[in-house]
Design a protein around this motif. Structure first.
Motif, short mmCIF file in Angstrom:
data_model
loop_
_atom_site.label_atom_id
_atom_site.label_comp_id
_atom_site.label_asym_id
_atom_site.label_seq_id
_atom_site.Cartn_x
_atom_site.Cartn_y
_atom_site.Cartn_z
N ASN A 135 -0.29 5.26 7.74
CA ASN A 135 -0.70 3.95 8.25
C ASN A 135 0.29 2.82 7.92
OD1 ASN A 135 -3.27 5.21 8.89
ND2 ASN A 135 -4.17 4.78 6.78
N ALA A 136 0.90 2.73 7.06
CA ALA A 136 1.96 1.92 6.46
C ALA A 136 3.01 1.90 7.54
CB ALA A 136 2.34 1.86 5.27
N VAL A 147 -5.51 3.86 0.56
CA VAL A 147 -5.42 4.25 1.77
C VAL A 147 -6.47 3.50 2.94
CG1 VAL A 147 -5.52 6.34 3.60
CG2 VAL A 147 -4.45 6.68 1.32
N LEU A 148 -7.49 3.20 2.25
CA LEU A 148 -8.59 2.65 3.10
C LEU A 148 -8.30 1.13 3.42
CD1 LEU A 148 -11.19 2.83 4.50
CD2 LEU A 148 -12.24 2.35 2.41
N ALA A 149 -7.98 0.49 2.38
CA ALA A 149 -7.40 -0.72 2.40
C ALA A 149 -6.15 -0.81 3.40
CB ALA A 149 -7.00 -1.36 0.88
N GLY A 150 -5.24 0.06 3.21
CA GLY A 150 -4.20 0.08 4.17
C GLY A 150 -4.47 0.19 5.61
N ALA A 151 -5.58 1.00 5.91
CA ALA A 151 -6.05 1.22 7.26
C ALA A 151 -6.62 -0.06 7.79
CB ALA A 151 -6.96 2.31 7.40
N ALA A 173 -3.80 -2.33 8.34
CA ALA A 173 -2.97 -2.01 9.65
C ALA A 173 -3.81 -2.57 10.87
CB ALA A 173 -2.81 -0.51 9.72
N GLY A 174 -5.02 -2.47 10.66
CA GLY A 174 -6.01 -3.18 11.82
C GLY A 174 -6.15 -4.71 11.73
N ILE A 199 0.87 -1.08 -0.06
CA ILE A 199 -0.15 0.14 -0.04
C ILE A 199 0.85 1.28 -0.07
CG2 ILE A 199 -1.68 1.20 1.07
CD1 ILE A 199 -2.84 -1.08 0.00
N PHE A 200 1.91 1.06 0.95
CA PHE A 200 2.80 2.48 0.85
C PHE A 200 3.36 2.56 -0.47
CE2 PHE A 200 6.86 4.51 1.22
CZ PHE A 200 6.94 5.06 2.34
#
Length: 868
Positions: free
Chosen positions: A303-304, A759-763, A766-767, A39-40
């Protein structure tokens, strides 16, 4: 690990804080691969690629125009005059320049079939025997053979002149090569279909297809009468093309020798100024959209990096347990993150650099000129700078938190360090990078005003979205506890430590804001062209009505359309030379009013104020006024230009400079489609100037196509020299342009939406670990898969709703600001458009959440519990 101990016995190996050592450890850590940084990389690469690609494409198009400038212009220098030809003295001056000179006349007219049953408006181009001087016009003759013999195709044969036309004209009239097309008072034989017109771009936008005839054919058509709206172009081609200094010297000498000529001079470096300006403006807009994608992607970077720090907590703990200092730990992680950022930037630069080649390969046949496909270091450098600044701005905060967290907390706290604020130096560094991003965007923008609005809006959106995220968490924490277990879990997930709430709302809110704004701007512009047209609007504009024809024309309209209203006014063309004593070219005009100073404007004169005129300041002159020339100026643009009552302006009309004093300002509603002019003069100002008339015909109730077409055929047959513009046809042409523009805007906006999705997928990624622990524990305690799924989906739906509400409000406000203050086009809130974007937001959040949750629910509890 003894070499990184802060208290080791051998000073020769105690270098835990050195840059070289921390860099070496960072590179060693990267040997394990880039897992978790997809994602980054995607966020950085996408934003950098969009900025680099847009700027490289714009520069390659500009380069292509510059390379083809001589061909597009038809020579080295072109002088344009409106409604008049050069005088003998002016022609003698041009002939003395030692260059070949061709003459072209551009005008609009009506093309008809021989039986007068079909007609259409055309852009007529009458050329002399030298055309084209520096390139070739290619047409296809009746035998399907391509030819460049323009002179032979247009010459007179057996009393009939030839005509070359675009394929659109032949299709509209239903004629084939060899058949007759009437222009004015002459019947021309269609002798070929134009395939390539080298100087087409220099003519700008037209309402009809091209019809090309000879200069002698134009005389035979009798279309040019005193006051006719004809643009005469005199193009010079030097045997040895002049350099820029020579071109500037020629322009200066022409203006010095004939200061009152009123001609507009262009050289090959500005062969198509409208297209060049459009490319630059659109590139600036797309760059801001790309920057938005990059900044939104910056949230994904943050997030990443947080996920990276969380995954590295054991490594960091080991470092700190062995005595590594905080700065050393920070630098190791910092070098890794920036190395990955540089990798993403390089990917983006490679993709962006290849955009011109890709566009040329895929769409080269549709482009007006070949692209100048090469590397553009400044475009790539700007994109790289943006990428580095975004990476620093969003990575320093989460990286800075690792410095002061004790090793014991890193081992014990699976929530990580996301709750802790870094030291002030890291906050200052992140703020400096963000400020630097804004400064660069402002300095490189052609329109500092637009850039300032964008930066202010982006900054405000970030702050407000952060506040919205915290507010949602606070509301969820303090809200009454619902009876439903799924609802309880959803609310707890929203406000718990390390929750996704701020990241999801920030990323989705920014993307939604742009989506709603662009959708509303697009819809409002379309509405301005269609729905906002008054219920009673003109059906036709009629141009080039001669003084000798005006009475007969009125009688014909009264007979053929007795229920219609006819309005007519005298019309000339003039160019503003100076305002308040300042030359128009040097006058600092705001973007929204600059059009008044550009090119030629339609002007008229009136003894009395026209019916319905609303004066906002000043008084109309008496009907028998005979003093110094006076002028009535449009109110809004006049105020934007800083004009006041009593100011002087100078207009060149037919080679004569007329200086008039502003007597009043008046309100103008251009959307009414009634006859309106930027400047209305007192009659004595234009006394004796040859002119034609402009008229509109408005039906009391909406007329059907058959009625309008019948009137069009009658007027064209009776007055072949009058040009008829049917409003519905003109709107179709404009709508086609708006559709093309909207398609490009949607394509650009999709980049930002993709970034938001990433970004949403990364968030969510991340969780993932927290969700996994929650799901396993809940399943162990007896929760069903459906209950857990319902809790997670409710959480995502609530977050999506919060982001959607903000996006709806902020996007609507942004659209209002752009339409009202930048485009001055008016704004109307369109619920179906705005709420459609909200629906997309909810589907996006719930859909992505469902995908991630479904994967989590499939995990076996035992392996996870063993690793707790």
């Amino acid at each position: 690990m003894a070499d990184i101990s802060a208290t080791g016995a051998h000073s020769t190996v105690r270098q835990p804080s050195s840059l070289a050592l921390s860099f070496a450890y960072a590179m060693r850590e990267l040997r394990g691969g880039l897992r978790g940084f997809a994602i980054f990389l995607a966020c950085i690469a996408l934003g950098v690629a969009s900025i680099a690609g847009v700027n490289a494409l714009a520069q390659s198009m500009a380069g292509g125009l510059a390379n083809e400038g001589r061909t597009i212009l038809g020579g080295d220098v072109q002088l344009e005059l409106i409604q008049r030809e050069v005088t003998p003295e002016e022609r003698a001056f041009l002939n003395a320049q030692g260059a070949e000179m061709m003459t072209i006349a551009d005008l609009r007219g009506m093309a008809r079939t021989a039986d007068e049953q079909s007609q259409t408006i055309v852009e007529i181009k009458a050329v002399d025997d030298l055309y084209p001087m520096v390139s070739e016009l290619i047409y296809v003759d009746g035998d399907g053979i391509k030819s460049a013999a323009v002179h032979l195709a247009l010459q007179e044969d057996d009393g009939t002149f030839g005509l070359l036309a675009e394929g659109t004209l032949a299709a509209r009239l239903g004629v084939e090569i060899g058949e007759t097309i009437r222009l004015g008072e002459h019947a021309f034989q269609l002798r070929g279909i134009i395939e390539r017109e080298p100087d087409r771009l220099s003519s700008g936008f037209g309402f009809g297809p091209r019809a090309m005839i000879s200069a002698d054919g134009l005389v035979a058509s009798e279309l040019v009468q005193p006051g006719s709206l004809v643009e005469w172009e005199y193009t010079l081609a030097f045997a040895e093309p002049l350099d820029q200094a020579g071109l500037d010297a020629f322009e200066a000498s022409a203006n010095d020798a004939h200061p009152d000529a009123g001609w507009r001079i262009r050289d090959r470096t500005e062969a198509s100024p409208r297209l060049t300006g459009a490319i630059n403006q659109f590139a600036q807009f797309l760059t801001l959209v790309g920057l938005t994608a990059l900044v939104v992607g910056g949230v994904g970077v943050a997030n990443a990096v947080r996920a990276f720090v969380e995954a590295k907590r054991k490594v960091i703990a080991t470092f700190k347990s062995l005595g590594a200092a905080g700065p050393f730990v920070f630098r190791v992680q910092f070098f890794q993150v920036m190395a990955i950022a540089v990798f993403g930037i390089v990917i983006g630069l490679v993709v962006g650099a290849l955009v011109p080649w890709a566009v040329q390969l895929l769409f080269g046949d549709f482009l007006p000129v070949p692209l100048d496909t090469r590397l553009y270091p400044d475009a790539l450098g700007l994109a790289a700078l943006y990428g580095v600044l975004v990476a620093l701005a969003f990575a320093l905060w989460p990286l800075g938190t690792v410095r002061d967290v004790p090793a014991t907390a890193l081992f014990r706290d699976i929530g990580g360090n996301s709750r802790r604020f870094p030291r002030w130096i890291y906050l200052v560094g992140a703020a400096a990078a963000m400020i630097g991003l804004g400064v660069v965007a402002f300095l490189v923008s052609d329109s500092r005003f637009i850039a300032a609005i964008y930066l202010a809006a982006a900054g405000a959106s970030f702050v407000i979205l952060r506040l919205v995220g915290w507010a949602v968490m606070a509301i969820a924490k303090r809200s009454p506890r619902p009876k439903s277990t799924a609802a309880k879990l959803a609310l707890d997930n929203i406000h718990r430590p390390g929750a996704l709430t701020p990241s999801v709302i920030l990323s989705l809110g920014l993307g939604l804001t742009l989506l709603v704004a662009l959708a509303l701007i697009d819809a409002n512009l379309r509405r301005q062209l269609t729905d906002s047209i008054p219920d009673v609007a003109p059906s036709f504009f009629f141009l080039d009505i001669q003084n000798s024809q005006i009475d007969g024309f009125k009688d014909l309209i009264a007979e053929e359309a007795p229920t219609a209203t006819l309005e007519s006014v005298p019309m000339l063309r003039g160019r503003l030379i100076s305002l308040q004593g300042i030359p128009a070219g040097e006058f600092e005009a705001p973007p929204e009013a600059a059009w008044v100073l550009q090119g030629d404007r339609g002007i008229t004169y009136e003894a009395e104020a026209p019916e319905g005129t609303e004066l906002t300041e000043g008084e109309w002159w008496p009907a028998d006024y005979a003093g110094e020339p006076l002028v009535s100026f449009i109110d809004e643009e006049g105020k934007q230009l800083g004009l006041e009552l009593g100011d002087l302006l100078t207009v060149n009309v037919l080679g004569r400079e007329i200086t008039a004093r502003i007597a009043n300002f008046r309100a103008v509603e251009w959307q009414s489609l009634e006859i309106n002019f930027a400047m209305v003069f007192s009659p004595n100002a234009l006394a004796g100037a040859p002119h034609a008339h402009l008229a509109t015909v408005t039906y009391e109730s909406e007329a059907d196509d058959a009625t309008e077409l019948a009137l069009l055929r009658t007027v064209t047959a009776a007055f072949p020299g009058i040009t008829s513009v049917r409003i519905s046809d003109a709107l179709d042409e404009v709508n086609a342009l708006v559709e093309d523009l909207a398609l490009a805007v949607r394509g650009a906006a999709s980049v930002t939406l993709i970034a938001s999705t990433l970004v949403l997928a990364g968030a969510l990624a991340a969780g993932h670990r927290h969700r996994l622990y929650d799901a396993v524990i809940l399943k162990t305690l007896g929760a069903t898969r459906g209950r857990i799924l319902g809790a997670f989906l409710l959480e995502y739906a609530l977050l999506g709703l919060a982001a959607a509400i903000f996006g709806l409000a902020a996007g609507s406000f942004a659209a209002f600001a752009v339409l009202e203050y930048v485009m001055t086009a008016g704004f109307t809130f369109l619920p179906s458009v705005a709420f459609g974007a909200v629906g997309i937001a909810l589907l996006l959040t719930v859909g992505l959440g469902l995908i991630g949750t479904w994967q989590i629910l499939g995990q076996k509890p035992a392996p996870v519990l063993r690793n707790l």
